[in-house]
Write a protein that holds these residues in place. Sequence first.
Motif, PDB file in Angstrom:
ATOM      1  N   GLU A 203       0.829  -1.202   0.000  1.00  0.00           N
ATOM      2  CA  GLU A 203       0.000   0.000   0.000  1.00  0.00           C
ATOM      3  C   GLU A 203       0.866   1.255   0.000  1.00  0.00           C
ATOM      4  N   ASP A 204       1.906   1.218  -0.819  1.00  0.00           N
ATOM      5  CA  ASP A 204       2.894   2.290  -0.857  1.00  0.00           C
ATOM      6  C   ASP A 204       2.572   3.219  -2.028  1.00  0.00           C
ATOM      7  N   ARG A 205       1.713   4.183  -1.769  1.00  0.00           N
ATOM      8  CA  ARG A 205       1.267   5.100  -2.803  1.00  0.00           C
ATOM      9  C   ARG A 205       2.420   5.956  -3.328  1.00  0.00           C
ATOM     10  N   GLU A 206       3.300   6.370  -2.450  1.00  0.00           N
ATOM     11  CA  GLU A 206       4.396   7.243  -2.857  1.00  0.00           C
ATOM     12  C   GLU A 206       5.325   6.515  -3.843  1.00  0.00           C
ATOM     13  N   SER A 207       5.659   5.255  -3.532  1.00  0.00           N
ATOM     14  CA  SER A 207       6.528   4.495  -4.439  1.00  0.00           C
ATOM     15  C   SER A 207       5.836   4.213  -5.766  1.00  0.00           C
ATOM     16  N   MET A 208       4.547   3.900  -5.707  1.00  0.00           N
ATOM     17  CA  MET A 208       3.804   3.664  -6.941  1.00  0.00           C
ATOM     18  C   MET A 208       3.804   4.916  -7.807  1.00  0.00           C
ATOM     19  N   ALA A 209       3.599   6.080  -7.191  1.00  0.00           N
ATOM     20  CA  ALA A 209       3.591   7.328  -7.952  1.00  0.00           C
ATOM     21  C   ALA A 209       4.954   7.583  -8.593  1.00  0.00           C
ATOM     22  N   GLU A 210       6.037   7.316  -7.868  1.00  0.00           N
ATOM     23  CA  GLU A 210       7.371   7.488  -8.436  1.00  0.00           C
ATOM     24  C   GLU A 210       7.590   6.530  -9.605  1.00  0.00           C
ATOM     25  N   LEU A 211       7.114   5.313  -9.442  1.00  0.00           N
ATOM     26  CA  LEU A 211       7.255   4.317 -10.503  1.00  0.00           C
ATOM     27  C   LEU A 211       6.498   4.756 -11.757  1.00  0.00           C
ATOM     28  N   VAL A 212       5.293   5.233 -11.581  1.00  0.00           N
ATOM     29  CA  VAL A 212       4.488   5.692 -12.712  1.00  0.00           C
ATOM     30  C   VAL A 212       5.177   6.864 -13.411  1.00  0.00           C
ATOM     31  N   HIS A 213       5.661   7.821 -12.635  1.00  0.00           N
ATOM     32  CA  HIS A 213       6.353   8.977 -13.230  1.00  0.00           C
ATOM     33  C   HIS A 213       7.546   8.514 -14.062  1.00  0.00           C
ATOM     34  N   TYR A 214       8.320   7.581 -13.531  1.00  0.00           N
ATOM     35  CA  TYR A 214       9.495   7.074 -14.240  1.00  0.00           C
ATOM     36  C   TYR A 214       9.086   6.390 -15.539  1.00  0.00           C
ATOM     37  N   CYS A 215       8.090   5.523 -15.471  1.00  0.00           N
ATOM     38  CA  CYS A 215       7.667   4.761 -16.656  1.00  0.00           C
ATOM     39  C   CYS A 215       7.118   5.659 -17.742  1.00  0.00           C
ATOM     40  N   VAL A 216       6.349   6.656 -17.350  1.00  0.00           N
ATOM     41  CA  VAL A 216       5.790   7.580 -18.330  1.00  0.00           C
ATOM     42  C   VAL A 216       6.899   8.431 -18.948  1.00  0.00           C
ATOM     43  N   ALA A 217       7.764   8.972 -18.109  1.00  0.00           N
ATOM     44  CA  ALA A 217       8.803   9.867 -18.608  1.00  0.00           C
ATOM     45  C   ALA A 217       9.768   9.164 -19.551  1.00  0.00           C
ATOM     46  N   GLU A 218      10.127   7.939 -19.229  1.00  0.00           N
ATOM     47  CA  GLU A 218      11.168   7.249 -20.001  1.00  0.00           C
ATOM     48  C   GLU A 218      10.628   6.414 -21.159  1.00  0.00           C
ATOM     49  N   PHE A 219       9.367   5.958 -21.076  1.00  0.00           N
ATOM     50  CA  PHE A 219       8.880   5.004 -22.065  1.00  0.00           C
ATOM     51  C   PHE A 219       7.618   5.445 -22.796  1.00  0.00           C
ATOM     52  N   PHE A 220       6.722   6.147 -22.111  1.00  0.00           N
ATOM     53  CA  PHE A 220       5.459   6.550 -22.730  1.00  0.00           C
ATOM     54  C   PHE A 220       5.170   8.013 -22.421  1.00  0.00           C
ATOM     55  N   PRO A 221       6.006   8.942 -22.896  1.00  0.00           N
ATOM     56  CA  PRO A 221       5.797  10.353 -22.546  1.00  0.00           C
ATOM     57  C   PRO A 221       4.463  10.898 -23.030  1.00  0.00           C
ATOM     58  N   GLU A 222       3.869  10.253 -24.032  1.00  0.00           N
ATOM     59  CA  GLU A 222       2.566  10.706 -24.508  1.00  0.00           C
ATOM     60  C   GLU A 222       1.465  10.491 -23.470  1.00  0.00           C
ATOM     61  N   ALA A 223       1.754   9.710 -22.423  1.00  0.00           N
ATOM     62  CA  ALA A 223       0.774   9.469 -21.365  1.00  0.00           C
ATOM     63  C   ALA A 223       0.880  10.479 -20.223  1.00  0.00           C
ATOM     64  N   THR A 224       1.761  11.465 -20.370  1.00  0.00           N
ATOM     65  CA  THR A 224       1.960  12.451 -19.300  1.00  0.00           C
ATOM     66  C   THR A 224       0.684  13.229 -19.019  1.00  0.00           C
ATOM     67  N   ASP A 225       0.380  13.382 -17.742  1.00  0.00           N
ATOM     68  CA  ASP A 225      -0.777  14.167 -17.308  1.00  0.00           C
ATOM     69  C   ASP A 225      -0.492  14.671 -15.903  1.00  0.00           C
ATOM     70  N   ALA A 226      -0.870  15.882 -15.632  1.00  0.00           N
ATOM     71  CA  ALA A 226      -0.615  16.454 -14.309  1.00  0.00           C
ATOM     72  C   ALA A 226      -1.379  15.716 -13.222  1.00  0.00           C
ATOM     73  N   GLU A 227      -2.525  15.151 -13.579  1.00  0.00           N
ATOM     74  CA  GLU A 227      -3.345  14.431 -12.601  1.00  0.00           C
ATOM     75  C   GLU A 227      -2.970  12.956 -12.609  1.00  0.00           C
ATOM     76  N   MET A 228      -2.502  12.452 -11.445  1.00  0.00           N
ATOM     77  CA  MET A 228      -2.104  11.061 -11.363  1.00  0.00           C
ATOM     78  C   MET A 228      -3.260  10.123 -11.682  1.00  0.00           C
ATOM     79  N   GLY A 229      -4.468  10.511 -11.309  1.00  0.00           N
ATOM     80  CA  GLY A 229      -5.629   9.672 -11.563  1.00  0.00           C
ATOM     81  C   GLY A 229      -5.910   9.454 -13.037  1.00  0.00           C
ATOM     82  N   ARG A 230      -5.422  10.361 -13.883  1.00  0.00           N
ATOM     83  CA  ARG A 230      -5.562  10.188 -15.332  1.00  0.00           C
ATOM     84  C   ARG A 230      -4.296   9.579 -15.944  1.00  0.00           C
ATOM     85  N   GLN A 231      -3.135   9.892 -15.348  1.00  0.00           N
ATOM     86  CA  GLN A 231      -1.884   9.385 -15.897  1.00  0.00           C
ATOM     87  C   GLN A 231      -1.758   7.882 -15.732  1.00  0.00           C
TER      88      GLN A 231
END
Length: 478
Positions: A203-231
């Motif tokens: 239940e580590d929301r902070e780590s999950m958010a960091e993981l999502v940011h990394y994956c989007v930035a490095e692999f799927f930048p077209e999925a970038t969104d300011a709102e985590m709930g949409r990203q």
Amino acid sequence: MNSTENTDASKNGTVSPPFLKLADRFADAVAATSFPQTVLRWRNQRWAEAVGLGALTPEDWIRHFGRFEPLPGNLPQPLAMRYHGHQFGTYNPDLGDGRGFLFAQLRDTSGRLLDLGTKGSGQTPWSRRGDGRLTLKGGVREILAASYLEALGVNTSKAFSLIETGEALERGDEPSPTRSSVLVRLSHSHIRFGTFQRCAWFEDRESMAELVHYCVAEFFPEATDAEMGRQVPALLERMAVSTGKMIGQWMAAGFVHSVMNTDNFNLTGETFDFGPWRFLPASDPNFTAAYFDSQGLYRFGRQPVQGDWALQQLASAMLLLAEADDLAKALQPYEAAYRESFIAHTHALLGLAPRGDADADIGFLQLFYGWMTDTGASWPQTFFDWLGGEASAARAAASPQAALYAASEFRPVREALYARVPVRPERLTLPYFQRAAPVSLLIEEVEALWAPIAEADDWSALKVKTDHVEEARLALAL
């Protein structure tokens, strides 16, 4: 270190590997085992050049990929990655890199981020009761599978290096003691579905958010969104599409992965973590590759369903940061991505253009694969014989299975092949298509390649096979 190595490694390599941003939460720093010997058995020169390491001397190659001295400007220490996963349907929270680690991150000539990860590099905190080693035969099998899949146009990790390490290993599933090795594989990402599952477990929301940011930035930048709930749903949708495309390619290539656990699916939809894989000799939806898969959970015909199931487990983990309805919607493109990939890749392997009418193209696949299942025709031979459809009629008439093509049951298949437009039929003039049979990797062939290595340290048959695979890759040009 020679000056050429410094120049090449900095040209394509990353000065600061981006995974370091996640390392504290998702990996453990480890040390490679000191092996009694390091004998280079395989070097993927083509891909070494693509990531700026083509000029490494043999001595430097062994230093980096046998003794794992860090590449310049790269990870200062190997990192054993942490993850969880469903293994044959049962959740296992006691997983991680038990015989491998992330050694380096590089960029290829197009700027794409690639990982160098190991297999057989020694024990880590996640080894449990394992010895952290890889048999030499296991390394040879991965070279063969990855090279052949690449030749067939399937999205796959690449066998980058294989070094024999001079230890005698005890294994229950092959004659022991057996020879040891360490493999380095090149992959677009080693982030697994199970990496997300681990965050959800704790239940580590902070780590999950960091993981999502990394994956989007490095692999799927077209999925970038300011709102985590949409990203998060945007990332899941792209992972679903990538996975669907990969499995569609597997099905057209007649590939059975055999161990489709959620820790063996990665972020970018690449084939990796090869187990007791097989390529089909003939069409059989119930073909099961792994001797330990007694229920046929990962049998050939079930692979698309299993891919969907694995994505559902990934979506469940992502509930930590997103809404269920949004995640369910993000999974919907999987089925279409799989279907479109299966259609496109079947046609690509046959050297034909799809009609562009989904119903007509699916009908063709049903006819073609139905005929192959009913007759027991050789999977690799059939695709080889009919590249370009009608343009290969004379070749097919001289095929070892020409009698099957002359039978009345084949007539509607022939008509369907002739009704499609050839793609680059000039490929048929290449030496590869002047042969009587294609390169193939049936289990009997793999065992025959291993026998001279095991008995007489004779690698010549493997060299002939990998040269033939490379000839096929260049001829198919998929």
